[in-house]
Design an enzyme around this catalytic site. Sequence first.
Site, mmCIF file in Angstrom:
data_model
loop_
_atom_site.group_PDB
_atom_site.id
_atom_site.type_symbol
_atom_site.label_atom_id
_atom_site.label_comp_id
_atom_site.label_asym_id
_atom_site.label_seq_id
_atom_site.Cartn_x
_atom_site.Cartn_y
_atom_site.Cartn_z
ATOM 1 N N ILE A 9 0.828 -1.229 0.000
ATOM 2 C CA ILE A 9 0.000 0.000 0.000
ATOM 3 C C ILE A 9 0.854 1.266 0.000
ATOM 4 N N THR A 10 2.110 1.159 0.446
ATOM 5 C CA THR A 10 2.967 2.354 0.469
ATOM 6 C C THR A 10 3.628 2.618 -0.891
ATOM 7 N N LEU A 64 6.202 -9.725 3.684
ATOM 8 C CA LEU A 64 5.844 -10.856 2.805
ATOM 9 C C LEU A 64 6.685 -12.095 3.078
ATOM 10 N N SER A 130 3.365 -9.164 -14.268
ATOM 11 C CA SER A 130 4.125 -8.122 -14.961
ATOM 12 C C SER A 130 4.476 -8.499 -16.399
ATOM 13 N N GLU A 132 7.199 -7.931 -17.595
ATOM 14 C CA GLU A 132 8.576 -8.441 -17.545
ATOM 15 C C GLU A 132 8.603 -9.952 -17.760
ATOM 16 N N TYR A 153 13.718 -11.086 -10.932
ATOM 17 C CA TYR A 153 12.399 -10.494 -10.646
ATOM 18 C C TYR A 153 11.326 -11.159 -11.516
ATOM 19 N N LYS A 157 8.075 -13.531 -10.629
ATOM 20 C CA LYS A 157 6.704 -13.158 -11.029
ATOM 21 C C LYS A 157 6.036 -14.293 -11.814
ATOM 22 N N ARG A 188 5.918 7.628 -8.949
ATOM 23 C CA ARG A 188 6.819 6.541 -9.311
ATOM 24 C C ARG A 188 8.114 6.649 -8.498
ATOM 25 N N LYS A 196 13.332 8.904 -12.943
ATOM 26 C CA LYS A 196 14.727 9.346 -12.846
ATOM 27 C C LYS A 196 14.961 10.469 -13.866
HETATM 28 P P1 NAP Z 1 6.559 -0.098 -5.726
HETATM 29 O O1 NAP Z 1 6.226 1.357 -5.793
HETATM 30 O O2 NAP Z 1 7.972 -0.522 -5.754
HETATM 31 O O3 NAP Z 1 5.874 -0.668 -4.394
HETATM 32 C C1 NAP Z 1 6.215 -1.934 -3.884
HETATM 33 C C2 NAP Z 1 5.524 -2.131 -2.555
HETATM 34 O O4 NAP Z 1 5.898 -3.416 -2.015
HETATM 35 C C3 NAP Z 1 5.937 -1.095 -1.490
HETATM 36 O O5 NAP Z 1 4.791 -0.762 -0.724
HETATM 37 C C4 NAP Z 1 6.939 -1.859 -0.649
HETATM 38 O O6 NAP Z 1 7.049 -1.396 0.680
HETATM 39 C C5 NAP Z 1 6.294 -3.234 -0.677
HETATM 40 N N1 NAP Z 1 7.244 -4.293 -0.280
HETATM 41 C C6 NAP Z 1 8.477 -4.535 -0.778
HETATM 42 N N2 NAP Z 1 9.054 -5.571 -0.131
HETATM 43 C C7 NAP Z 1 8.154 -5.989 0.803
HETATM 44 C C8 NAP Z 1 8.183 -6.991 1.802
HETATM 45 N N3 NAP Z 1 9.256 -7.801 1.972
HETATM 46 N N4 NAP Z 1 7.096 -7.139 2.593
HETATM 47 C C9 NAP Z 1 6.025 -6.325 2.447
HETATM 48 N N5 NAP Z 1 5.940 -5.342 1.517
HETATM 49 C C10 NAP Z 1 7.005 -5.175 0.716
HETATM 50 O O7 NAP Z 1 5.817 -0.893 -6.887
HETATM 51 P P2 NAP Z 1 4.573 -0.433 -7.811
HETATM 52 O O8 NAP Z 1 5.111 0.243 -9.015
HETATM 53 O O9 NAP Z 1 3.543 0.219 -6.988
HETATM 54 O O10 NAP Z 1 4.055 -1.860 -8.296
HETATM 55 C C11 NAP Z 1 3.082 -2.586 -7.556
HETATM 56 C C12 NAP Z 1 3.172 -4.065 -7.924
HETATM 57 O O11 NAP Z 1 2.924 -4.220 -9.319
HETATM 58 C C13 NAP Z 1 4.518 -4.725 -7.681
HETATM 59 O O12 NAP Z 1 4.270 -6.068 -7.325
HETATM 60 C C14 NAP Z 1 5.207 -4.671 -9.030
HETATM 61 O O13 NAP Z 1 6.151 -5.699 -9.131
HETATM 62 C C15 NAP Z 1 4.023 -4.874 -9.941
HETATM 63 N N6 NAP Z 1 4.133 -4.285 -11.278
HETATM 64 C C16 NAP Z 1 4.442 -2.963 -11.410
HETATM 65 C C17 NAP Z 1 4.476 -2.408 -12.672
HETATM 66 C C18 NAP Z 1 4.790 -0.938 -12.870
HETATM 67 O O14 NAP Z 1 5.102 -0.566 -14.006
HETATM 68 N N7 NAP Z 1 4.690 -0.108 -11.846
HETATM 69 C C19 NAP Z 1 4.185 -3.198 -13.799
HETATM 70 C C20 NAP Z 1 3.867 -4.537 -13.613
HETATM 71 C C21 NAP Z 1 3.816 -5.068 -12.344
HETATM 72 P P3 NAP Z 1 8.084 -0.203 1.078
HETATM 73 O O15 NAP Z 1 7.371 1.077 0.739
HETATM 74 O O16 NAP Z 1 8.279 -0.420 2.529
HETATM 75 O O17 NAP Z 1 9.320 -0.422 0.252
HETATM 76 N N1 GDD Z 2 15.950 1.963 -13.723
HETATM 77 C C1 GDD Z 2 16.741 2.395 -14.739
HETATM 78 N N2 GDD Z 2 17.744 3.291 -14.474
HETATM 79 N N3 GDD Z 2 16.516 1.897 -15.967
HETATM 80 C C2 GDD Z 2 17.300 2.361 -16.977
HETATM 81 C C3 GDD Z 2 18.332 3.288 -16.777
HETATM 82 C C4 GDD Z 2 18.569 3.771 -15.466
HETATM 83 O O1 GDD Z 2 19.452 4.578 -15.207
HETATM 84 N N4 GDD Z 2 18.915 3.537 -17.974
HETATM 85 C C5 GDD Z 2 18.287 2.795 -18.882
HETATM 86 N N5 GDD Z 2 17.298 2.066 -18.288
HETATM 87 C C6 GDD Z 2 16.418 1.102 -18.962
HETATM 88 C C7 GDD Z 2 16.406 -0.280 -18.326
HETATM 89 O O2 GDD Z 2 17.547 -1.027 -18.728
HETATM 90 C C8 GDD Z 2 15.092 -0.827 -18.895
HETATM 91 O O3 GDD Z 2 15.309 -1.361 -20.179
HETATM 92 C C9 GDD Z 2 14.210 0.410 -19.006
HETATM 93 O O4 GDD Z 2 15.084 1.549 -18.857
HETATM 94 C C10 GDD Z 2 13.114 0.489 -17.961
HETATM 95 O O5 GDD Z 2 13.679 0.305 -16.697
HETATM 96 P P1 GDD Z 2 12.827 0.551 -15.338
HETATM 97 O O6 GDD Z 2 12.221 1.888 -15.360
HETATM 98 O O7 GDD Z 2 13.720 0.202 -14.204
HETATM 99 O O8 GDD Z 2 11.610 -0.463 -15.473
HETATM 100 P P2 GDD Z 2 11.541 -1.997 -15.906
HETATM 101 O O9 GDD Z 2 10.891 -2.046 -17.253
HETATM 102 O O10 GDD Z 2 12.841 -2.678 -15.743
HETATM 103 O O11 GDD Z 2 10.566 -2.604 -14.795
HETATM 104 C C11 GDD Z 2 9.357 -1.906 -14.433
HETATM 105 O O12 GDD Z 2 8.301 -2.341 -15.244
HETATM 106 C C12 GDD Z 2 7.954 -3.719 -15.100
HETATM 107 C C13 GDD Z 2 6.802 -4.015 -16.074
HETATM 108 O O13 GDD Z 2 7.313 -4.255 -17.354
HETATM 109 C C14 GDD Z 2 9.110 -2.189 -12.952
HETATM 110 O O14 GDD Z 2 8.046 -1.384 -12.522
HETATM 111 C C15 GDD Z 2 8.715 -3.635 -12.721
HETATM 112 O O15 GDD Z 2 8.300 -3.808 -11.367
HETATM 113 C C16 GDD Z 2 7.558 -3.973 -13.655
HETATM 114 O O16 GDD Z 2 7.131 -5.304 -13.478
#
Ligand code: NAP
Ligand code: GDD
Length: 361
Positions: A9-10, A64, A130, A132, A153, A157, A188, A196
């Site tokens: 939730i955070t 978890l 995901s 991914e 990761y 998943k 984010r 970033k």
């Molecule tokens: P996020 O901002 O990184 O949030 C992850 C959450 O998981 C945070 O609340 C974190 O708590 C909690 N967490 C991490 N380790 C934990 C542990 N050991 N026990 C309990 N809680 C824990 O991720 P999000 O972007 O909101 O994504 C939500 C979910 O969707 C994730 O499962 C992610 O893998 C999945 N997902 C995300 C995307 C995307 O693009 N955003 C896409 C596909 C799937 P803290 O705040 O304490 O760190």
């Molecule tokens: N993080 C990061 N930092 N990524 C970078 C950078 C950098 O400085 N430079 C280039 N990239 C490239 C990564 O190599 C990747 O190909 C792309 O940017 C996206 O990286 P992230 O934003 O870290 O996201 P992600 O695609 O690896 O993973 C996110 O999306 C997934 C769904 O497809 C995360 O939210 C995962 O939790 C989620 O499942």
Amino acid sequence: MPKALVTGITGQDGSYLAELLLARGYEVHGMIRKASTFNTERINHIYQDPHDPAAKLFLHYGDLTNAEQLTHLIYNVRPDEIYHLGALSHVKVSFEIPEYAGDVTGLGTIRILEAVRRSGVRARFYQASSSEMFGSAPPPQSETSAFQPRSPYAIAKVYSYWMTVNYRQAYGLFATNGILFNHESPRRGETFVTRKVTRAVARIRAGEQKKLFLGNLESKRDWGYAPEYVEAMWTMLQRETPDDYVLGTGESHSVRQLVEEAFGYAGLDWHDFVEIDQGYFRPTEVDFLQADASKARRVLGWSPKVTFKELVRIMVDADLQSLGQAPIGEGMRILQDKFGDWHQWHSGVTALLQNNGTHVE
Ligand code: NAP
Ligand code: GDD
């Protein structure tokens, strides 16, 4: 009053989902981790003192990795719906701590599913799967594409995905996978590439940063706007039968295009600021993700409104504002035009719930 339990939730999604559930009349229970620093920044605005008889948001410590505590939590709360969003969600970090990634992102899911099964609580379950997981599968990827994961990761998943399917088939649980492509927002995490970049653009414009170090600029992602995705999570759990759905925009762009777009919007030439650091490259990369979300469109009636360019503008404007700088303005206009209503309920919820500082009972 329906009751929901949200892990993670955070996080970005957890915070938007909690707002949505509260606005829809749910009692919301969130699991949070104990940390020595505050990790509730994204939900402080919706926190309520649990002594308030009108309180609808309750936070519980947990992790978890702790099966006993999860079982206890589910048994005591007896939620109608569980949104399992908690995970170690950073792909690059999962290469550095792969065992922990497996424990939290993989085994964490089975701990919850087992708690549901053993407790007899008939909660509907949402698994945050995901894109991914598709890894090197050719785009566009849909529910029928093969999983070819490329990181610890993603492998964790895939395990969680199949456990969710297995518990649906073996025990008749209402267990659903949302297979979400990248979705972003001003909330984010700052180490994901979109944030970033947009944060660096704002800081460079404000004179607070000189360089931005990035890794691979050639990978392509399907980036959407996070609040639209949490809406679909909720819709999946309101269906008559559980199923699995891909969510994404269908539009894909490279990291290079992201950089061009974000710096260009702020009137900056990215070549003057961006440098490559090999340290940000991953041992194995996912080159090309692009969603085929036609099933979600057809069955859930879901189609996202925010395009890639609009998302970048929304995020750059928000980062400028958070530094006390004037936004360029288009991002704010896009939000107003597309989400007039959403913004109304969002500020309604925020005004309704007093922020007295977050703590857990
Ligand atoms: P996020 O901002 O990184 O949030 C992850 C959450 O998981 C945070 O609340 C974190 O708590 C909690 N967490 C991490 N380790 C934990 C542990 N050991 N026990 C309990 N809680 C824990 O991720 P999000 O972007 O909101 O994504 C939500 C979910 O969707 C994730 O499962 C992610 O893998 C999945 N997902 C995300 C995307 C995307 O693009 N955003 C896409 C596909 C799937 P803290 O705040 O304490 O760190
Ligand atoms: N993080 C990061 N930092 N990524 C970078 C950078 C950098 O400085 N430079 C280039 N990239 C490239 C990564 O190599 C990747 O190909 C792309 O940017 C996206 O990286 P992230 O934003 O870290 O996201 P992600 O695609 O690896 O993973 C996110 O999306 C997934 C769904 O497809 C995360 O939210 C995962 O939790 C989620 O499942």
